[in-house]
Design a protein around this motif. Sequence first.
Motif, PDB file in Angstrom:
ATOM      1  N   MET A   1       7.343  39.523  -1.620  1.00 30.83           N
ATOM      2  CA  MET A   1       7.326  40.033  -2.977  1.00 30.83           C
ATOM      3  C   MET A   1       5.934  39.808  -3.563  1.00 30.83           C
ATOM      4  N   HIS A   2       5.382  40.864  -4.144  1.00 30.87           N
ATOM      5  CA  HIS A   2       4.068  40.799  -4.779  1.00 30.87           C
ATOM      6  C   HIS A   2       4.219  41.226  -6.233  1.00 30.87           C
ATOM      7  N   ARG A   3       3.698  40.409  -7.134  1.00 35.04           N
ATOM      8  CA  ARG A   3       3.814  40.685  -8.566  1.00 35.04           C
ATOM      9  C   ARG A   3       2.430  41.002  -9.132  1.00 35.04           C
ATOM     10  N   PHE A   4       2.373  42.077  -9.919  1.00 35.78           N
ATOM     11  CA  PHE A   4       1.131  42.499 -10.554  1.00 35.78           C
ATOM     12  C   PHE A   4       1.398  42.705 -12.041  1.00 35.78           C
ATOM     13  N   PHE A   5       0.608  42.036 -12.872  1.00 36.97           N
ATOM     14  CA  PHE A   5       0.746  42.221 -14.310  1.00 36.97           C
ATOM     15  C   PHE A   5      -0.115  43.398 -14.756  1.00 36.97           C
ATOM     16  N   ILE A  62       6.280  44.621  -6.114  1.00 36.63           N
ATOM     17  CA  ILE A  62       6.536  45.289  -4.842  1.00 36.63           C
ATOM     18  C   ILE A  62       7.422  44.355  -4.043  1.00 36.63           C
ATOM     19  N   LYS A  63       8.640  44.823  -3.778  1.00 35.63           N
ATOM     20  CA  LYS A  63       9.620  44.002  -3.072  1.00 35.63           C
ATOM     21  C   LYS A  63      10.349  44.901  -2.083  1.00 35.63           C
ATOM     22  N   ASN A  64      10.401  44.463  -0.834  1.00 39.51           N
ATOM     23  CA  ASN A  64      10.955  45.261   0.258  1.00 39.51           C
ATOM     24  C   ASN A  64      10.183  46.581   0.307  1.00 39.51           C
ATOM     25  N   ASP A  65      10.816  47.698   0.175  1.00 35.89           N
ATOM     26  CA  ASP A  65      10.119  48.991   0.198  1.00 35.89           C
ATOM     27  C   ASP A  65      10.149  49.662  -1.174  1.00 35.89           C
ATOM     28  N   ASN A  66      10.265  48.872  -2.224  1.00 35.83           N
ATOM     29  CA  ASN A  66      10.384  49.421  -3.570  1.00 35.83           C
ATOM     30  C   ASN A  66       9.310  48.877  -4.496  1.00 35.83           C
ATOM     31  N   SER A 120      -0.736  50.426 -14.800  1.00 36.51           N
ATOM     32  CA  SER A 120      -2.086  49.856 -14.857  1.00 36.51           C
ATOM     33  C   SER A 120      -2.079  48.411 -14.340  1.00 36.51           C
ATOM     34  N   PRO A 121      -1.996  48.228 -13.016  1.00 45.03           N
ATOM     35  CA  PRO A 121      -1.982  46.863 -12.479  1.00 45.03           C
ATOM     36  C   PRO A 121      -3.351  46.188 -12.580  1.00 45.03           C
ATOM     37  N   LYS A 122      -3.357  44.860 -12.827  1.00 45.45           N
ATOM     38  CA  LYS A 122      -4.605  44.110 -12.939  1.00 45.45           C
ATOM     39  C   LYS A 122      -5.397  44.126 -11.633  1.00 45.45           C
ATOM     40  N   LYS A 123      -4.782  43.747 -10.564  1.00 48.84           N
ATOM     41  CA  LYS A 123      -5.456  43.699  -9.259  1.00 48.84           C
ATOM     42  C   LYS A 123      -5.209  45.016  -8.539  1.00 48.84           C
ATOM     43  N   SER A 124      -5.911  46.058  -8.987  1.00 46.04           N
ATOM     44  CA  SER A 124      -5.620  47.403  -8.498  1.00 46.04           C
ATOM     45  C   SER A 124      -5.903  47.589  -7.010  1.00 46.04           C
ATOM     46  N   GLU A 125      -6.966  46.990  -6.510  1.00 42.84           N
ATOM     47  CA  GLU A 125      -7.273  47.134  -5.075  1.00 42.84           C
ATOM     48  C   GLU A 125      -6.184  46.498  -4.220  1.00 42.84           C
ATOM     49  N   GLN A 126      -5.756  45.308  -4.584  1.00 41.52           N
ATOM     50  CA  GLN A 126      -4.687  44.631  -3.854  1.00 41.52           C
ATOM     51  C   GLN A 126      -3.378  45.412  -3.986  1.00 41.52           C
ATOM     52  N   PHE A 127      -3.144  45.990  -5.147  1.00 36.69           N
ATOM     53  CA  PHE A 127      -1.954  46.787  -5.384  1.00 36.69           C
ATOM     54  C   PHE A 127      -1.918  47.991  -4.433  1.00 36.69           C
ATOM     55  N   ILE A 128      -3.047  48.699  -4.336  1.00 32.75           N
ATOM     56  CA  ILE A 128      -3.121  49.851  -3.437  1.00 32.75           C
ATOM     57  C   ILE A 128      -2.923  49.426  -1.985  1.00 32.75           C
ATOM     58  N   GLU A 129      -3.525  48.315  -1.596  1.00 33.21           N
ATOM     59  CA  GLU A 129      -3.367  47.812  -0.224  1.00 33.21           C
ATOM     60  C   GLU A 129      -1.900  47.552   0.105  1.00 33.21           C
ATOM     61  N   GLU A 130      -1.186  46.933  -0.820  1.00 32.55           N
ATOM     62  CA  GLU A 130       0.223  46.629  -0.579  1.00 32.55           C
ATOM     63  C   GLU A 130       1.057  47.910  -0.457  1.00 32.55           C
ATOM     64  N   LEU A 131       0.751  48.903  -1.297  1.00 29.12           N
ATOM     65  CA  LEU A 131       1.463  50.176  -1.184  1.00 29.12           C
ATOM     66  C   LEU A 131       1.161  50.855   0.149  1.00 29.12           C
ATOM     67  N   MET A 132      -0.107  50.816   0.568  1.00 31.82           N
ATOM     68  CA  MET A 132      -0.509  51.483   1.809  1.00 31.82           C
ATOM     69  C   MET A 132       0.079  50.805   3.050  1.00 31.82           C
ATOM     70  N   LYS A 133       0.354  49.506   2.969  1.00 29.47           N
ATOM     71  CA  LYS A 133       1.008  48.819   4.087  1.00 29.47           C
ATOM     72  C   LYS A 133       2.394  49.402   4.335  1.00 29.47           C
ATOM     73  N   ILE A 134       3.073  49.750   3.254  1.00 30.66           N
ATOM     74  CA  ILE A 134       4.442  50.275   3.354  1.00 30.66           C
ATOM     75  C   ILE A 134       4.432  51.762   3.634  1.00 30.66           C
TER      76      ILE A 134
END
Length: 141
Positions: A1-5, A62-66, A120-134
């Motif tokens: 689980m990844h949390r983005f404010f 981001i949790k599981n595939d959602n 509008s996630p704070k850590k946008s690069e990390q957010f995109i990386e996590e989405l692209m992994k899935i």
Amino acid sequence: MHRFFSTKNTFTLIILWAVVLFFITTIVLNYVIGNIPLIPLYIVSIVTGFMVWVIFDTRYVIKNDNLYYRSGPIRGRIDIKKITSLKKYSGLNVPVLLKPALDTKGFIITYNKYDDVFISPKKSEQFIEELMKINPNIKII
């Protein structure tokens, strides 16, 4: 689980807090004067509570595939495997109906066939990386 404010635009926060303070001042002054009808008091109190809730509780998980988004009482879930594109967007007039965000800079996520949401996630690069992994098929625009 990844949390983005959510990132928080100063202008947006000033407007939201100004409205909250105006409502609270109105409630207090009417209480002091003794002229406080109950129904408007309840409505103003509920609206004020919702605004404070949005300010303090806007985030994406981001949790599981959602991808779960929440902004106060507004909540939703997006199947990441159904996301087709992620468009970087900056501006006051976001061409999307659903905007669980506190900033004018963020991403428009398009999923299913015609659904979209602005976040509008704070850590946008990390957010995109996590989405692209899935879902590596997401188009970054």
